[in-house]
Scaffold this motif. Structure first.
Motif, PDB file in Angstrom:
ATOM      1  N   ALA A 261       7.074  -1.648  -3.404  1.00 32.32           N
ATOM      2  CA  ALA A 261       6.225  -2.282  -2.276  1.00 32.32           C
ATOM      3  C   ALA A 261       6.533  -1.763  -0.741  1.00 32.32           C
ATOM      4  O   ALA A 261       5.922  -2.115  -0.124  1.00 32.32           O
ATOM      5  N   ALA A 262       8.321  -1.860  -1.127  1.00 34.01           N
ATOM      6  CA  ALA A 262       8.600  -1.619   0.173  1.00 34.01           C
ATOM      7  C   ALA A 262       8.012  -0.111   0.922  1.00 34.01           C
ATOM      8  O   ALA A 262       7.489   0.394   2.075  1.00 34.01           O
ATOM      9  N   LEU A 263       7.657   0.762   0.165  1.00 29.76           N
ATOM     10  CA  LEU A 263       7.643   2.082   1.011  1.00 29.76           C
ATOM     11  C   LEU A 263       6.179   1.768   0.991  1.00 29.76           C
ATOM     12  O   LEU A 263       5.872   2.523   1.868  1.00 29.76           O
ATOM     13  N   ALA A 264       5.517   1.737   0.216  1.00 27.90           N
ATOM     14  CA  ALA A 264       3.822   1.459   0.470  1.00 27.90           C
ATOM     15  C   ALA A 264       3.613   1.110   1.902  1.00 27.90           C
ATOM     16  O   ALA A 264       3.101   0.809   2.376  1.00 27.90           O
ATOM     17  N   ALA A 265       4.785   0.054   2.153  1.00 26.87           N
ATOM     18  CA  ALA A 265       4.540  -1.112   3.500  1.00 26.87           C
ATOM     19  C   ALA A 265       4.352   0.333   4.264  1.00 26.87           C
ATOM     20  O   ALA A 265       4.146  -0.127   4.841  1.00 26.87           O
ATOM     21  N   ARG A 266       5.619   1.067   4.194  1.00 21.09           N
ATOM     22  CA  ARG A 266       6.120   1.736   4.857  1.00 21.09           C
ATOM     23  C   ARG A 266       4.843   2.909   4.966  1.00 21.09           C
ATOM     24  O   ARG A 266       4.600   3.202   6.164  1.00 21.09           O
ATOM     25  N   LEU A 267       4.219   3.132   4.085  1.00 20.33           N
ATOM     26  CA  LEU A 267       3.377   3.864   4.556  1.00 20.33           C
ATOM     27  C   LEU A 267       1.671   3.514   5.064  1.00 20.33           C
ATOM     28  O   LEU A 267       1.219   4.018   5.807  1.00 20.33           O
ATOM     29  N   ASN A 268       2.028   2.464   4.636  1.00 20.43           N
ATOM     30  CA  ASN A 268       0.556   1.692   5.696  1.00 20.43           C
ATOM     31  C   ASN A 268       1.000   1.141   6.492  1.00 20.43           C
ATOM     32  O   ASN A 268      -0.223   0.744   7.883  1.00 20.43           O
ATOM     33  N   ALA A 269       1.654   0.957   7.296  1.00 21.68           N
ATOM     34  CA  ALA A 269       2.216   1.258   8.724  1.00 21.68           C
ATOM     35  C   ALA A 269       1.943   2.399   9.338  1.00 21.68           C
ATOM     36  O   ALA A 269       1.779   2.309  11.016  1.00 21.68           O
ATOM     37  N   LEU A 270       2.108   3.206   8.928  1.00 20.63           N
ATOM     38  CA  LEU A 270       1.536   4.540   9.258  1.00 20.63           C
ATOM     39  C   LEU A 270       0.597   4.784   8.909  1.00 20.63           C
ATOM     40  O   LEU A 270      -0.358   5.859  10.204  1.00 20.63           O
ATOM     41  N   GLU A 271      -0.530   4.533   8.142  1.00 19.83           N
ATOM     42  CA  GLU A 271      -1.470   4.648   7.716  1.00 19.83           C
ATOM     43  C   GLU A 271      -2.722   4.708   8.725  1.00 19.83           C
ATOM     44  O   GLU A 271      -3.178   3.522   9.242  1.00 19.83           O
ATOM     45  N   THR A 272      -3.924   5.624   8.976  1.00 14.80           N
ATOM     46  CA  THR A 272      -4.674   4.710   9.820  1.00 14.80           C
ATOM     47  C   THR A 272      -6.211   4.615   9.517  1.00 14.80           C
ATOM     48  O   THR A 272      -7.013   4.549  10.497  1.00 14.80           O
ATOM     49  N   THR A 273      -6.033   5.390   8.612  1.00 14.47           N
ATOM     50  CA  THR A 273      -7.284   5.238   7.580  1.00 14.47           C
ATOM     51  C   THR A 273      -7.669   4.201   6.598  1.00 14.47           C
ATOM     52  O   THR A 273      -7.087   2.925   6.827  1.00 14.47           O
ATOM     53  N   PRO A 274      -8.967   3.646   7.328  1.00 13.78           N
ATOM     54  CA  PRO A 274      -9.648   2.037   6.198  1.00 13.78           C
ATOM     55  C   PRO A 274      -8.238   1.729   4.796  1.00 13.78           C
ATOM     56  O   PRO A 274      -8.621   0.909   4.448  1.00 13.78           O
ATOM     57  N   ARG A 275      -8.030   3.515   4.646  1.00 13.23           N
ATOM     58  CA  ARG A 275      -7.224   3.090   3.290  1.00 13.23           C
ATOM     59  C   ARG A 275      -6.587   2.369   2.523  1.00 13.23           C
ATOM     60  O   ARG A 275      -5.012   2.844   3.723  1.00 13.23           O
ATOM     61  N   ARG A 276      -5.947   1.980   2.214  1.00 15.10           N
ATOM     62  CA  ARG A 276      -4.510   1.179   1.711  1.00 15.10           C
ATOM     63  C   ARG A 276      -3.457   2.035   0.464  1.00 15.10           C
ATOM     64  O   ARG A 276      -4.307   2.127  -0.436  1.00 15.10           O
ATOM     65  N   TRP A 277      -3.140   2.169   1.049  1.00 12.66           N
ATOM     66  CA  TRP A 277      -2.049   2.894  -0.133  1.00 12.66           C
ATOM     67  C   TRP A 277      -1.189   1.327  -1.022  1.00 12.66           C
ATOM     68  O   TRP A 277      -0.583   0.165  -0.635  1.00 12.66           O
ATOM     69  N   THR A 278      -1.117   1.680  -2.751  1.00  4.85           N
ATOM     70  CA  THR A 278      -1.120   0.330  -3.711  1.00  4.85           C
ATOM     71  C   THR A 278      -0.569   1.156  -4.425  1.00  4.85           C
ATOM     72  O   THR A 278      -0.572   2.472  -4.690  1.00  4.85           O
ATOM     73  N   HIS A 279       0.247   0.173  -5.654  1.00  2.82           N
ATOM     74  CA  HIS A 279       1.258   0.710  -6.263  1.00  2.82           C
ATOM     75  C   HIS A 279       1.342  -0.094  -7.447  1.00  2.82           C
ATOM     76  O   HIS A 279       0.571  -1.474  -7.809  1.00  2.82           O
ATOM     77  N   ASP A 280       1.573   0.881  -9.153  1.00  2.00           N
ATOM     78  CA  ASP A 280       1.894   0.076 -10.236  1.00  2.00           C
ATOM     79  C   ASP A 280       3.188  -0.468  -9.792  1.00  2.00           C
ATOM     80  O   ASP A 280       3.849  -0.454  -9.333  1.00  2.00           O
ATOM     81  N   GLY A 281       3.065  -2.040 -11.199  1.00  2.00           N
ATOM     82  CA  GLY A 281       4.622  -2.106 -11.361  1.00  2.00           C
ATOM     83  C   GLY A 281       5.534  -1.733 -11.622  1.00  2.00           C
ATOM     84  O   GLY A 281       4.770  -0.666 -12.952  1.00  2.00           O
ATOM     85  N   ILE A 282       7.209  -1.689 -11.559  1.00  2.00           N
ATOM     86  CA  ILE A 282       7.485  -0.832 -12.500  1.00  2.00           C
ATOM     87  C   ILE A 282       7.856  -0.617 -13.848  1.00  2.00           C
ATOM     88  O   ILE A 282       8.461   0.186 -14.278  1.00  2.00           O
ATOM     89  N   THR A 283       7.188  -1.545 -14.423  1.00  2.00           N
ATOM     90  CA  THR A 283       7.048  -1.490 -15.957  1.00  2.00           C
ATOM     91  C   THR A 283       5.770  -0.920 -16.766  1.00  2.00           C
ATOM     92  O   THR A 283       6.089  -0.967 -18.190  1.00  2.00           O
ATOM     93  N   ASP A 284       4.938  -0.922 -15.957  1.00  2.00           N
ATOM     94  CA  ASP A 284       4.068   0.289 -16.345  1.00  2.00           C
ATOM     95  C   ASP A 284       4.513   1.604 -16.860  1.00  2.00           C
ATOM     96  O   ASP A 284       5.440   2.151 -16.441  1.00  2.00           O
ATOM     97  N   THR A 285       4.040   2.010 -17.844  1.00  2.00           N
ATOM     98  CA  THR A 285       4.293   3.280 -18.122  1.00  2.00           C
ATOM     99  C   THR A 285       4.440   4.687 -17.020  1.00  2.00           C
ATOM    100  O   THR A 285       5.623   5.744 -17.681  1.00  2.00           O
ATOM    101  N   GLY A 286       3.250   4.598 -16.552  1.00  2.00           N
ATOM    102  CA  GLY A 286       3.665   5.667 -15.319  1.00  2.00           C
ATOM    103  C   GLY A 286       3.212   5.415 -13.682  1.00  2.00           C
ATOM    104  O   GLY A 286       1.920   5.561 -13.320  1.00  2.00           O
ATOM    105  N   PRO A 287       3.915   4.929 -13.299  1.00  2.00           N
ATOM    106  CA  PRO A 287       3.396   3.812 -12.009  1.00  2.00           C
ATOM    107  C   PRO A 287       3.858   4.861 -11.227  1.00  2.00           C
ATOM    108  O   PRO A 287       3.728   6.023 -11.002  1.00  2.00           O
ATOM    109  N   LEU A 288       1.859   4.422 -10.604  1.00  2.00           N
ATOM    110  CA  LEU A 288       1.553   5.538  -9.530  1.00  2.00           C
ATOM    111  C   LEU A 288       1.900   4.717  -7.838  1.00  2.00           C
ATOM    112  O   LEU A 288       1.131   3.720  -7.958  1.00  2.00           O
ATOM    113  N   LEU A 289       1.951   5.819  -7.073  1.00  2.00           N
ATOM    114  CA  LEU A 289       1.594   5.209  -5.583  1.00  2.00           C
ATOM    115  C   LEU A 289       0.710   6.076  -5.044  1.00  2.00           C
ATOM    116  O   LEU A 289       0.431   7.153  -4.917  1.00  2.00           O
ATOM    117  N   ARG A 290      -0.254   5.209  -4.578  1.00  2.00           N
ATOM    118  CA  ARG A 290      -1.642   6.605  -4.028  1.00  2.00           C
ATOM    119  C   ARG A 290      -2.389   5.665  -3.510  1.00  2.00           C
ATOM    120  O   ARG A 290      -2.091   4.187  -3.163  1.00  2.00           O
TER     121      ARG A 290
END
Length: 355
Positions: A261-290
């Motif tokens: 969550a903290a890394l996604a928040a940092r990237l969203n603070a830098l992101e200027t496109t309308p899209r948002r950085w989102t992530h899966d929870g740590i218990t997912d088999t293969g969490p993605l941040l994208r």
């Protein structure tokens, strides 16, 4: 003689549970975190634990005739099949181990003389699964439970696999399309078009390559590492925690997954496109941040990167890599790698990071 039973029937007779865990099992052979696999049989893959058990026939519980699993995947299937065909499994032990590792961790060791054979077997299993049944994590779309629906896959594959193991040419029509696709992608990974940077202190591999690739090629150079940051042309990116940090990896110590969550928040603070950085929870088999990852179903997240949309970011690749590396260097600064993290331990490590 051993036989397969659907997972719901495991308590109707003494039953060995593979690549799953359940109360009431005569024996559990699984690499799942916290599974009660006997210490002497622990292995990186569940199939590996089965093969260890076949070398230790006096293992308590191994005398049970029934075998089951609560889902179908390559590692679990090979474990179940090996218990039902022990002599044949031991003759092909190295190939079966490679195939299970490739199926679960997506790591293809191009230097291994059996790598092509493992890729062919995996390709055959994947192709026939999609042709005859449903793709991985697709049972909910059919409004069925995986433990119930997967029994039909086992019923078809268990009597069919041995012939292809002995002579892969019999399955060429099925395995060849994926085999060729992965081999082409592997050539890209080995070419000057791809650059790979490793950060061993945090277990991160950064792969810079023009286009998204199949996992079997993309993750080939990542053995021994647990996180992958993929940088594609046009400022398209994905970060992923590998499956190696969801299970109890036997071969080496690992660092715990940290909440993103903290890394996604940092990237969203830098992101200027309308899209948002989102992530899966740590218990997912293969969490993605994208970017816009929350819109992907589990089956899409499990599928190859070249089979899902990956959106352009305003952040430069250099800046993104810098932010990801800095986040994990800070997060892991006071954490030592070790084996057998519990989920409670992993959550506690994440809470310390938040604090």
């Amino acid at each position: 003689m051993k036989f397969f039973v659907p997972f719901a029937r495991l308590r109707q007779q003494p039953t060995i549970v593979v690549d799953s865990t359940a109360n009431g099992a005569a024996l559990v052979l699984a690499h799942w975190r916290g599974a009660p696999t006997p210490a002497a049989l622990r292995d990186d893959t569940s199939a590996g634990s089965v093969l260890r058990a076949l070398h230790a026939p006096a293992t308590p519980g191994l005398e049970a005739s029934a075998v089951t699993a609560n889902h179908f995947d390559i590692d679990g299937f090979i474990g179940v099949w090996s218990l039902l065909h022990p002599a044949q499994a031991l003759r092909h032990e190295r190939l079966l181990r490679l195939t299970a590792t490739l199926g679960d961790f997506r790591e293809l060791d191009r230097s291994d003389p059996l790598a092509d054979a493992a890729l062919q077997l995996v390709g055959w299993l994947n192709a026939k699964e999609q042709e005859l049944f449903y793709r991985p994590f697709g049972a909910p779309a059919l409004r069925r439970r995986e433990d119930e629906a997967s029994a039909e896959k086992f019923a078809w594959f268990l009597p069919s696999f041995g012939a292809v193991l002995e002579n892969p040419e019999t399955g060429r029509a099925a395995w060849e399309p994926e085999y060729r696709r992965v081999k082409q992608a592997t050539a890209v990974m080995a070419s000057a078009h791809t650059r790979i940077r490793r950060y061993p202190e945090i277990g991160l591999v950064v792969i810079e390559t023009p286009e998204p690739l199949p996992y079997y090629a993309l993750f080939g150079p990542t053995a021994g590492f647990d996180m992958v940051l993929s940088l594609y042309s046009g400022n398209r990116y994905e970060f992923e925690y590998k499956y190696t940090t969801w299970i109890d990896l036997e071969s080496q110590p690992t660092l715990p997954r940290l909440p993103l969550a903290a890394l996604a928040a940092r990237l969203n603070a830098l992101e200027t496109t309308p899209r948002r950085w989102t992530h899966d929870g740590i218990t997912d088999t293969g969490p993605l941040l994208r970017l816009e990852g929350s819109g992907l179903a589990k089956a899409q997240r499990y599928a190859d990167p070249d089979q899902r949309p990956i959106y352009a970011s305003s952040i430069s690749p250099e800046k993104l890599e810098q932010e990801v590396v800095a986040f994990f260097q800070a997060g892991y600064a006071a954490i030592e790698p070790r084996r057998y993290w519990s989920w409670a331990d992993i959550r506690a490590a994440g809470e310390q990071l938040v604090d």
